[in-house]
Write a protein that holds these residues in place. Structure first.
Motif, PDB file in Angstrom:
ATOM      1  N   ARG A   1       0.557  -1.097   0.159  1.00 20.22           N
ATOM      2  CA  ARG A   1      -0.170  -0.018  -0.164  1.00 20.22           C
ATOM      3  C   ARG A   1       0.972   1.331   0.083  1.00 20.22           C
ATOM      4  O   ARG A   1       0.650   2.425  -0.836  1.00 20.22           O
TER       5      ARG A   1
ATOM      6  N   ASP B   1       0.581   4.159  -2.766  1.00 20.62           N
ATOM      7  CA  ASP B   1       0.045   5.362  -2.482  1.00 20.62           C
ATOM      8  C   ASP B   1       1.360   6.260  -3.215  1.00 20.62           C
ATOM      9  O   ASP B   1       0.758   7.432  -3.745  1.00 20.62           O
TER      10      ASP B   1
ATOM     11  N   SER C   1      -5.726   2.123  -1.620  1.00 23.10           N
ATOM     12  CA  SER C   1      -4.771   3.109  -1.634  1.00 23.10           C
ATOM     13  C   SER C   1      -5.611   4.607  -1.625  1.00 23.10           C
ATOM     14  O   SER C   1      -6.423   4.785  -2.480  1.00 23.10           O
ATOM     15  N   GLU C   2      -5.359   5.359  -0.414  1.00 17.19           N
ATOM     16  CA  GLU C   2      -6.226   6.390  -0.308  1.00 17.19           C
ATOM     17  C   GLU C   2      -5.534   7.464  -1.210  1.00 17.19           C
ATOM     18  O   GLU C   2      -6.510   8.241  -1.984  1.00 17.19           O
ATOM     19  N   ASN C   3      -4.427   7.650  -1.523  1.00 21.53           N
ATOM     20  CA  ASN C   3      -3.823   8.457  -2.541  1.00 21.53           C
ATOM     21  C   ASN C   3      -4.298   7.996  -3.835  1.00 21.53           C
ATOM     22  O   ASN C   3      -4.820   9.251  -4.776  1.00 21.53           O
TER      23      ASN C   3
ATOM     24  N   GLN D   1     -13.013   3.104  -0.714  1.00 18.62           N
ATOM     25  CA  GLN D   1     -11.673   2.677  -0.286  1.00 18.62           C
ATOM     26  C   GLN D   1     -11.630   1.323   0.557  1.00 18.62           C
ATOM     27  O   GLN D   1     -12.373   1.478   1.547  1.00 18.62           O
TER      28      GLN D   1
END
Length: 276
Positions: free
Chosen positions: A10, A14, A86-88, A108
């Motif tokens: 992750r 990101d 992945s938040e990004n 997410q």
């Protein structure tokens, strides 16, 4: 230990997401989706003949990354949800969809938990793009998620790098099979500051972990979850230069072996469906 592997992956993704979504022409070249309302990703364009008509379908793209394929499927008329861990990546996916004027929902979640954050048995199409399954430790677990998400009569469409490709060691001369073809408990560990497209900076979260899954293991996992195999097509190309210096680009954005392009499969497409 698996959670530590996933956390490392992750962190790597990101970073990749930010670089892949650059507006300077590097990475995925995302500005073309904003500039051209008809633009589709090369991956989705390749998939179209086997995808068929998807307008009006409720669809989910698992492991959607920055959403270029998700957006492309929405432009073909599907009502899209994209899911990624992945938040990004999802920040960039939402930004791109907004700039391109395309309505896509992004969620997410680790793909292994997708059936707990998305409505079960409600998707007409589950789509997984190329380069996704190698990040998952268990193909049986993944097949269970797919089966849980599909509505009766729904279809899975996946195009993926061939497990024979993942078994090759690109640093050795010739086509040398040195890595496991079949799923292993312990992953392969990599340490690489580069990504698979040209980007503006090296990665700092360089360590990643991957698992291969044989074709038989993938098909059997789907069949064991009650799905019907509708198509299995192997291809002599894939959409990135997986073996640098040994591949030739094609007009459709695909890469094939320069010498003996028919000697091995490089990718495959599976279509499977849940009986109505």
């Amino acid at each position: 230990m698996t959670s530590e592997y996933i956390d490392a992956n992750r962190a790597n993704w990101d970073e990749r997401a930010t670089l892949h979504a650059a507006r300077d022409g590097s990475g995925y070249g995302v500005q073309r989706y904003v500039a051209d309302a008809q633009a589709l990703s090369d991956v989705v364009r390749f998939d179209q003949p086997l995808l068929g008509e998807i307008a009006g379908l409720r669809a989910v793209h698992l492991q959607c990354h920055i959403g270029t394929d998700t957006l492309s499927l929405a432009r073909l008329g599907a009502r899209m949800t994209g899911l990624d861990f992945s938040e990004n990546a999802l920040t960039e996916a939402r930004r791109l969809a907004a700039e391109a004027g395309v309505d896509v929902e992004f969620v997410q979640s680790d793909v292994r938990d997708a059936a707990t954050v998305l409505p079960r048995e409600s998707f007409d199409l589950v789509y997984t793009g190329i380069g996704a399954l190698c990040w998952l430790p268990s193909i049986t677990e993944w097949a269970g998620v797919v089966a849980d998400l599909l509505a009766p009569g729904g279809t899975l469409h996946i195009r993926e790098g061939h497990p024979v490709l993942w078994s090759l060691n690109e640093e050795l001369p010739g086509l040398a099979l040195t890595f496991p073809y079949f799923e292993q408990t312990d992953p392969l560990e990599w340490d690489d500051e580069n990504t698979y497209v040209e980007v503006s900076a090296p990665l700092s979260a360089t360590r990643t972990y991957e698992w291969n899954h044989g074709i038989g293991e993938i098909v059997t996992a789907l069949l064991d979850r009650g799905l019907r195999l509708d198509a299995l097509v192997e291809h002599d190309s894939l959409p990135w230069e997986a073996l640098p210096g040994r591949m030739t680009p094609r007009p459709d954005g695909e890469y094939a072996l320069t010498e003996q392009p028919s000697v091995m499969p490089l990718s495959y497409t599976i279509r499977a469906s849940r009986p109505a």
